[in-house]
Design a protein around this motif. Sequence first.
Motif, PDB file in Angstrom:
ATOM      1  N   THR A  51     -13.963 -82.210 -14.844  1.00  9.16           N
ATOM      2  CA  THR A  51     -13.420 -80.859 -15.008  1.00  9.16           C
ATOM      3  C   THR A  51     -14.240 -79.822 -14.258  1.00  9.16           C
ATOM      4  O   THR A  51     -13.681 -78.874 -13.686  1.00  9.16           O
ATOM      5  CB  THR A  51     -13.354 -80.499 -16.506  1.00  9.16           C
ATOM      6  N   ALA A  52     -15.546 -79.983 -14.234  1.00 10.66           N
ATOM      7  CA  ALA A  52     -16.395 -79.039 -13.506  1.00 10.66           C
ATOM      8  C   ALA A  52     -16.064 -79.048 -12.019  1.00 10.66           C
ATOM      9  O   ALA A  52     -16.043 -78.003 -11.367  1.00 10.66           O
ATOM     10  CB  ALA A  52     -17.867 -79.364 -13.725  1.00 10.66           C
ATOM     11  N   ALA A  53     -15.776 -80.229 -11.469  1.00  8.45           N
ATOM     12  CA  ALA A  53     -15.401 -80.331 -10.063  1.00  8.45           C
ATOM     13  C   ALA A  53     -14.053 -79.675  -9.807  1.00  8.45           C
ATOM     14  O   ALA A  53     -13.854 -79.018  -8.778  1.00  8.45           O
ATOM     15  CB  ALA A  53     -15.365 -81.797  -9.638  1.00  8.45           C
ATOM     16  N   ILE A  99      -3.909 -80.708 -15.650  1.00  7.25           N
ATOM     17  CA  ILE A  99      -4.027 -79.722 -16.718  1.00  7.25           C
ATOM     18  C   ILE A  99      -5.235 -78.822 -16.485  1.00  7.25           C
ATOM     19  O   ILE A  99      -5.161 -77.597 -16.677  1.00  7.25           O
ATOM     20  CB  ILE A  99      -4.087 -80.426 -18.091  1.00  7.25           C
ATOM     21  N   ALA A 100      -6.350 -79.396 -16.042  1.00  7.24           N
ATOM     22  CA  ALA A 100      -7.530 -78.579 -15.726  1.00  7.24           C
ATOM     23  C   ALA A 100      -7.252 -77.628 -14.566  1.00  7.24           C
ATOM     24  O   ALA A 100      -7.665 -76.460 -14.584  1.00  7.24           O
ATOM     25  CB  ALA A 100      -8.719 -79.485 -15.399  1.00  7.24           C
ATOM     26  N   VAL A 106      -4.036 -70.535 -13.628  1.00  5.39           N
ATOM     27  CA  VAL A 106      -3.411 -69.483 -14.437  1.00  5.39           C
ATOM     28  C   VAL A 106      -4.446 -68.438 -14.841  1.00  5.39           C
ATOM     29  O   VAL A 106      -4.184 -67.233 -14.806  1.00  5.39           O
ATOM     30  CB  VAL A 106      -2.713 -70.102 -15.660  1.00  5.39           C
ATOM     31  N   HIS A 107      -5.639 -68.896 -15.211  1.00  4.52           N
ATOM     32  CA  HIS A 107      -6.705 -67.961 -15.580  1.00  4.52           C
ATOM     33  C   HIS A 107      -7.050 -67.027 -14.423  1.00  4.52           C
ATOM     34  O   HIS A 107      -7.282 -65.824 -14.626  1.00  4.52           O
ATOM     35  CB  HIS A 107      -7.949 -68.739 -16.012  1.00  4.52           C
ATOM     36  N   LEU A 108      -7.070 -67.569 -13.210  1.00  2.17           N
ATOM     37  CA  LEU A 108      -7.425 -66.775 -12.039  1.00  2.17           C
ATOM     38  C   LEU A 108      -6.265 -65.941 -11.506  1.00  2.17           C
ATOM     39  O   LEU A 108      -6.455 -65.065 -10.673  1.00  2.17           O
ATOM     40  CB  LEU A 108      -7.947 -67.697 -10.929  1.00  2.17           C
ATOM     41  N   GLY A 109      -5.047 -66.235 -11.952  1.00  2.00           N
ATOM     42  CA  GLY A 109      -3.887 -65.465 -11.497  1.00  2.00           C
ATOM     43  C   GLY A 109      -3.338 -65.891 -10.159  1.00  2.00           C
ATOM     44  O   GLY A 109      -2.609 -65.134  -9.521  1.00  2.00           O
ATOM     45  N   MET A 110      -3.649 -67.118  -9.715  1.00  2.00           N
ATOM     46  CA  MET A 110      -3.166 -67.567  -8.411  1.00  2.00           C
ATOM     47  C   MET A 110      -1.764 -68.154  -8.521  1.00  2.00           C
ATOM     48  O   MET A 110      -1.337 -68.584  -9.598  1.00  2.00           O
ATOM     49  CB  MET A 110      -4.126 -68.585  -7.782  1.00  2.00           C
TER      50      MET A 110
END
Length: 253
Positions: A51-53, A99-100, A106-110
Amino acid sequence: MSDNVHRPLIAVTAGRDLPGSPSVLRLAENYVRVLTASGAIPVVIVPGIDTAAVRYVMERVDGLLLPGGIGAPDPHPRHYGEAPLPETVIDKDLDALEIAAIDRAVHLGMPVLGVCRGCQILNVALGGSLVQRLEPGDVSHLPGLPLESEAHELRLEEGSRLAGLSGARLLRVNSLHHQAIARPAPALRVVGRAEDGVVEAVESTAPDRWIIGVQYHPEELTGRPAHRRLFEDFVMSCAQYAADRDQEGAVSA
């Protein structure tokens, strides 16, 4: 897209052939062709990375494309509170990757575009559910036709982004799926259905967000302007996202 406009980097998730050992990563070439023809640079991300990657990559790209295709596995029904049917084929690593990626995009708004399985996992990741198996009916959604062939109607909602891009509310589309959206995610609204009522297209409920999922395969129909414009608008929106991000960075610096 002109040379002086930023060429956006678009993350594209690769699937793999299952079952079998060793498995083979796969991505239909037409996704790459239509993205590059529209002025983008595809960046392929693969199942199995942590997930970090995924977050690291998503914070450096300008859009996300979730593809589908022949042999694509089904999103695990546990994500929407159901047990898998015996015939359900699952790839947990691909689910985790997508999903990640969706969560970060979505969080970044892209901008986000989901195609076939990509439409389904987009809906599931945002809190919706699926019909695990479409029953036979008046419309065959798995007709065994080449993807260049039009299989059924797509009826679009007036005022939707897709209707605006298509220049019409009634299109003919191809089909290659045995699942479909059941309950739309809260952040998505249904904007397109087949003539039998099966959901074929969703968009963000927020008019200023570029999030679209389609159950058909427009990458195989880009000889028709209505389908080609979907990718062109997606890439242009990714370029605008990149420009806005760069401007914000310049201001904060």
